[in-house]
Design an enzyme around this catalytic site. Structure first.
Site, mmCIF file in Angstrom:
data_model
loop_
_atom_site.group_PDB
_atom_site.id
_atom_site.type_symbol
_atom_site.label_atom_id
_atom_site.label_comp_id
_atom_site.label_asym_id
_atom_site.label_seq_id
_atom_site.Cartn_x
_atom_site.Cartn_y
_atom_site.Cartn_z
ATOM 1 N N GLU A 4 1.063 -0.708 0.190
ATOM 2 C CA GLU A 4 -0.115 -0.207 0.165
ATOM 3 C C GLU A 4 1.150 1.373 0.088
ATOM 4 O O GLU A 4 0.474 2.230 -0.765
ATOM 5 C CB GLU A 4 -0.955 -0.087 0.775
ATOM 6 C CG GLU A 4 -2.311 -0.861 1.069
ATOM 7 C CD GLU A 4 -2.405 -0.854 0.052
ATOM 8 O OE1 GLU A 4 -3.322 -0.140 -0.163
ATOM 9 O OE2 GLU A 4 -2.307 -2.201 -0.499
ATOM 10 N N TRP A 50 -18.649 11.098 -21.425
ATOM 11 C CA TRP A 50 -19.245 11.205 -20.004
ATOM 12 C C TRP A 50 -21.323 12.043 -19.964
ATOM 13 O O TRP A 50 -20.776 13.034 -21.433
ATOM 14 C CB TRP A 50 -18.155 12.668 -18.991
ATOM 15 C CG TRP A 50 -17.266 12.068 -18.567
ATOM 16 C CD1 TRP A 50 -16.081 12.256 -19.286
ATOM 17 C CD2 TRP A 50 -16.844 10.414 -18.485
ATOM 18 N NE1 TRP A 50 -15.013 11.717 -19.162
ATOM 19 C CE2 TRP A 50 -14.915 10.993 -18.636
ATOM 20 C CE3 TRP A 50 -17.824 9.273 -17.739
ATOM 21 C CZ2 TRP A 50 -14.593 9.298 -17.918
ATOM 22 C CZ3 TRP A 50 -16.922 8.407 -17.310
ATOM 23 C CH2 TRP A 50 -15.191 8.734 -17.762
HETATM 24 P P1 FAD Z 1 -4.332 1.804 4.947
HETATM 25 O O1 FAD Z 1 -4.837 0.494 4.349
HETATM 26 O O2 FAD Z 1 -3.289 1.524 5.873
HETATM 27 O O3 FAD Z 1 -3.210 2.173 4.351
HETATM 28 C C1 FAD Z 1 -1.445 2.711 4.531
HETATM 29 C C2 FAD Z 1 -1.050 4.190 3.890
HETATM 30 O O4 FAD Z 1 -0.586 3.799 2.786
HETATM 31 C C3 FAD Z 1 -2.651 5.341 3.970
HETATM 32 O O5 FAD Z 1 -2.818 5.461 4.511
HETATM 33 C C4 FAD Z 1 -2.191 6.329 1.988
HETATM 34 O O6 FAD Z 1 -1.668 6.792 2.758
HETATM 35 C C5 FAD Z 1 -1.045 4.559 1.609
HETATM 36 N N1 FAD Z 1 -2.579 4.206 0.462
HETATM 37 C C6 FAD Z 1 -2.962 2.993 1.251
HETATM 38 N N2 FAD Z 1 -4.016 2.517 -0.242
HETATM 39 C C7 FAD Z 1 -3.455 3.336 -0.928
HETATM 40 C C8 FAD Z 1 -4.349 3.687 -2.738
HETATM 41 N N3 FAD Z 1 -5.101 2.707 -2.988
HETATM 42 N N4 FAD Z 1 -3.267 4.606 -3.285
HETATM 43 C C9 FAD Z 1 -2.611 5.510 -1.962
HETATM 44 N N5 FAD Z 1 -1.662 5.283 -1.377
HETATM 45 C C10 FAD Z 1 -2.617 4.061 -1.064
HETATM 46 N N6 FAD Z 1 -5.187 8.407 -0.217
HETATM 47 C C11 FAD Z 1 -5.638 8.337 0.622
HETATM 48 O O7 FAD Z 1 -4.741 9.403 1.871
HETATM 49 N N7 FAD Z 1 -5.800 10.491 0.442
HETATM 50 C C12 FAD Z 1 -6.979 10.114 -0.900
HETATM 51 O O8 FAD Z 1 -7.196 11.687 -1.195
HETATM 52 C C13 FAD Z 1 -7.075 9.161 -1.372
HETATM 53 N N8 FAD Z 1 -8.440 9.330 -2.838
HETATM 54 C C14 FAD Z 1 -8.274 7.794 -3.185
HETATM 55 C C15 FAD Z 1 -9.379 8.061 -4.088
HETATM 56 C C16 FAD Z 1 -10.095 6.836 -4.754
HETATM 57 C C17 FAD Z 1 -11.047 6.559 -5.528
HETATM 58 C C18 FAD Z 1 -9.380 5.834 -4.076
HETATM 59 C C19 FAD Z 1 -9.776 4.629 -4.693
HETATM 60 C C20 FAD Z 1 -8.129 5.371 -3.008
HETATM 61 C C21 FAD Z 1 -8.053 6.920 -2.694
HETATM 62 N N9 FAD Z 1 -6.956 7.000 -1.585
HETATM 63 C C22 FAD Z 1 -6.630 8.058 -0.939
HETATM 64 C C23 FAD Z 1 -6.288 5.257 -1.301
HETATM 65 C C24 FAD Z 1 -6.751 4.571 -0.187
HETATM 66 O O9 FAD Z 1 -8.161 4.959 -0.454
HETATM 67 C C25 FAD Z 1 -6.408 5.123 1.532
HETATM 68 O O10 FAD Z 1 -4.915 5.745 1.379
HETATM 69 C C26 FAD Z 1 -6.755 4.412 2.777
HETATM 70 O O11 FAD Z 1 -8.288 4.452 2.470
HETATM 71 C C27 FAD Z 1 -6.651 5.114 3.833
HETATM 72 O O12 FAD Z 1 -6.711 4.171 4.993
HETATM 73 P P2 FAD Z 1 -5.549 4.132 5.991
HETATM 74 O O13 FAD Z 1 -4.860 5.043 6.183
HETATM 75 O O14 FAD Z 1 -6.304 3.131 7.164
HETATM 76 O O15 FAD Z 1 -4.777 2.859 4.702
#
Ligand code: FAD
Length: 469
Positions: A281, A313
């Site tokens: 992630e 769109w």
């Molecule tokens: P965990 O699952 O604990 O992951 C740890 C860290 O890894 C996260 O805090 C984040 O920094 C990073 N991470 C995890 N998954 C992703 C991913 N798919 N892409 C990039 N980084 C990731 N994340 C954001 O931080 N900001 C946003 O604005 C954002 N917008 C999103 C929009 C969409 C449509 C989608 C599908 C995903 C988006 N994400 C975003 C990615 C992801 O959903 C979130 O990072 C995650 O849900 C945050 O929860 P967590 O800190 O508990 O994640």
């Protein structure tokens, strides 16, 4: 001479390369370190930063000011409307403070890059040195290239090379710098400068700001949930993920600090079978910034896959509004949007579900969803949000193939099998049994709307629109 360090989305004092470099230069040359943060509310508005994001940044800057003060460093908070006025303001402050050098961390967004180029130019004109360091990515974007020297466009081969580079560089963390002698005044930081007219108490309770809170969460996560992350991370009713995203977005914690804690908890095994998904992630986080750096068009409102510019769109303002308000009549989608409104955060699985529903079933332009998310999220991050939207809309690098459209009802049955998540956020449906709870209701049911779209038909229409390209 003194040193000026410019904080942007790196609001912490430990493991901070620019702060460490500035303190070392100051010590060697006998100067003092000063810090600056620049509020650019009009620019933030153009970037769709909503109240939740600005409030979190505000509270993070307050916490940073306090920590810098304990280190004997003054934090100056400047206010200009736009990035284009930063050069003037920062250089003026640097000259007033008798600084010989301005230090900051590289950023990947297009506007940020233009801003930083202008600041560099202005500094050179005034005989001020600049130093730009890497911080935000675990591996700098130039260090992960194909054999032919070009950037990767697909995550899996990128990730392989990225992991090799990461293992080679390691994830050591820089310590907090030594205290500078001398008295420092508390910075004056007004909510006004962040465009905030009132408190957002619910967010302050859910997301306390600051570096120590971020570390508390990291420790708790690696101790209690990391080893179950692979099994639990897709179930929105469980607290299976780290909840670190707002802290990573403002840089209250660094990705290196997260990776370091991960490696310790994984007993030094870079391929630990139970925990390696979480490192992946962090890999995705790097990857979307990497794409933004190498392909600036994605940061200028353009799709990565250029032919998708022609996609037809729908304007569908009413459908878009129903999606924003969580009134689509598709229970999992509406529950997810309520989570977003109440907490400023949405579970990753649901971000994909609601983004696909908007861009495929409703065939609404992903840019409208991207902007709406940014306006609501407390963890709004340009690269991750843009990457996530383009992935879901099948316009991005390594995106979901356009014919793979998540069915929000099957996603609901699979990832919220007992309807716990839906019951929590849609109490009006709480009385339904585990079978009924996932299904759209054919007619208005109390307050709960009938579905605004036929899932099967709209799925086919989206596939046809993409196939027509
Ligand atoms: P965990 O699952 O604990 O992951 C740890 C860290 O890894 C996260 O805090 C984040 O920094 C990073 N991470 C995890 N998954 C992703 C991913 N798919 N892409 C990039 N980084 C990731 N994340 C954001 O931080 N900001 C946003 O604005 C954002 N917008 C999103 C929009 C969409 C449509 C989608 C599908 C995903 C988006 N994400 C975003 C990615 C992801 O959903 C979130 O990072 C995650 O849900 C945050 O929860 P967590 O800190 O508990 O994640």
């Amino acid at each position: 001479p003194n040193q000026l360090i410019w904080f942007r989305n790196d609001l912490r004092v430990t493991d901070h390369p620019a702060l460490t470099a500035a303190c070392q230069s100051a010590m060697a040359e006998g100067g003092r370190v000063h810090a600056v943060f620049v509020c650019t509310t009009q620019q933030w508005q153009r970037h769709d930063w909503g109240v939740n994001k600005r409030d979190f940044v505000y509270r993070s800057v307050l916490a940073l000011g306090q920590q810098l003060r304990e280190l004997g460093i003054t934090l100056h908070v400047l206010q200009v409307p736009l990035f284009s006025q930063c050069a003037e303001a920062v250089v003026k402050l640097a000259l007033e403070l008798g600084a010989g050098k301005v230090v900051w961390h590289r950023e990947v967004g297009w506007d940020e890059r233009q801003r930083d180029l202008a600041v560099r130019k202005r500094c050179t004109q005034e005989n001020l040195a600049t130093e730009v360091l890497d911080d935000r990515l675990l591996v700098p974007p130039e260090s992960v290239l194909t054999g032919g020297g070009t950037p990767f466009k697909v995550f899996t081969p990128y990730k392989r090379r990225w992991l090799e580079a990461l293992k080679a560089s390691g994830v050591a963390n820089l310590p907090k710098p030594r205290v500078q002698p001398g008295k420092v005044n508390a910075p004056t930081i007004s909510r006004d400068a962040f465009g905030l007219s009132e408190d957002v108490p619910a967010m302050a309770a859910l997301w306390p700001a600051g570096e120590s809170e971020a570390h508390k969460r990291l420790v708790r996560f690696t101790r209690e949930r990391l080893m179950q992350y692979g099994e639990q991370r897709d179930f929105p009713a469980l607290e299976g993920t780290s909840g670190l995203s707002p802290y990573l977005a403002v840089g209250a914690i660094s990705a290196r600090q997260c990776a370091h804690a991960w490696l310790l908890a994984s007993e030094g095994d870079w391929h630990h079978p139970r925990s390696d998904v979480w490192l992946s992630e962090l890999g995705w986080r790097d990857f979307y910034q990497y794409i933004m750096w190498h392909f600036p068009r994605v940061s200028r409102n353009q799709p990565f896959v250029e032919k998708t510019r022609q996609l037809a769109w729908r304007s569908a303002d009413e459908d878009f509004l129903a999606w924003c308000q969580g009134r689509t009549g598709i229970p999992l989608v509406d529950a997810a949007m309520r989570q977003l409104h109440a907490t400023g955060w949405m579970h990753n699985r649901l971000r994909m579900v609601v983004a696909m529903f908007l861009t495929k079933n409703l065939l609404v332009d992903w840019r409208r969803g991207e902007a709406y998310f940014m306006q609501q999220l407390v963890d709004g991050d340009f690269a991750a949000n843009n990457g996530g939207w383009q992935w879901s809309a099948s316009t991005g690098t390594d995106a979901a193939p356009y014919f793979r459209v998540f069915n929000p009802v099957s996603q609901s049955q699979r990832f919220d099998p007992e309807g716990q998540f839906i019951r929590h956020w849609l109490p009006e449906l709480a009385h339904l049994d585990n079978k009924q709870i996932h299904l759209p209701k054919p007619a208005l049911r109390g307050d709960y709307p009938a579905p605004i779209v036929d899932l099967k038909l709209s799925r086919q229409q989206a596939i046809d629109a993409f196939a027509a390209l």
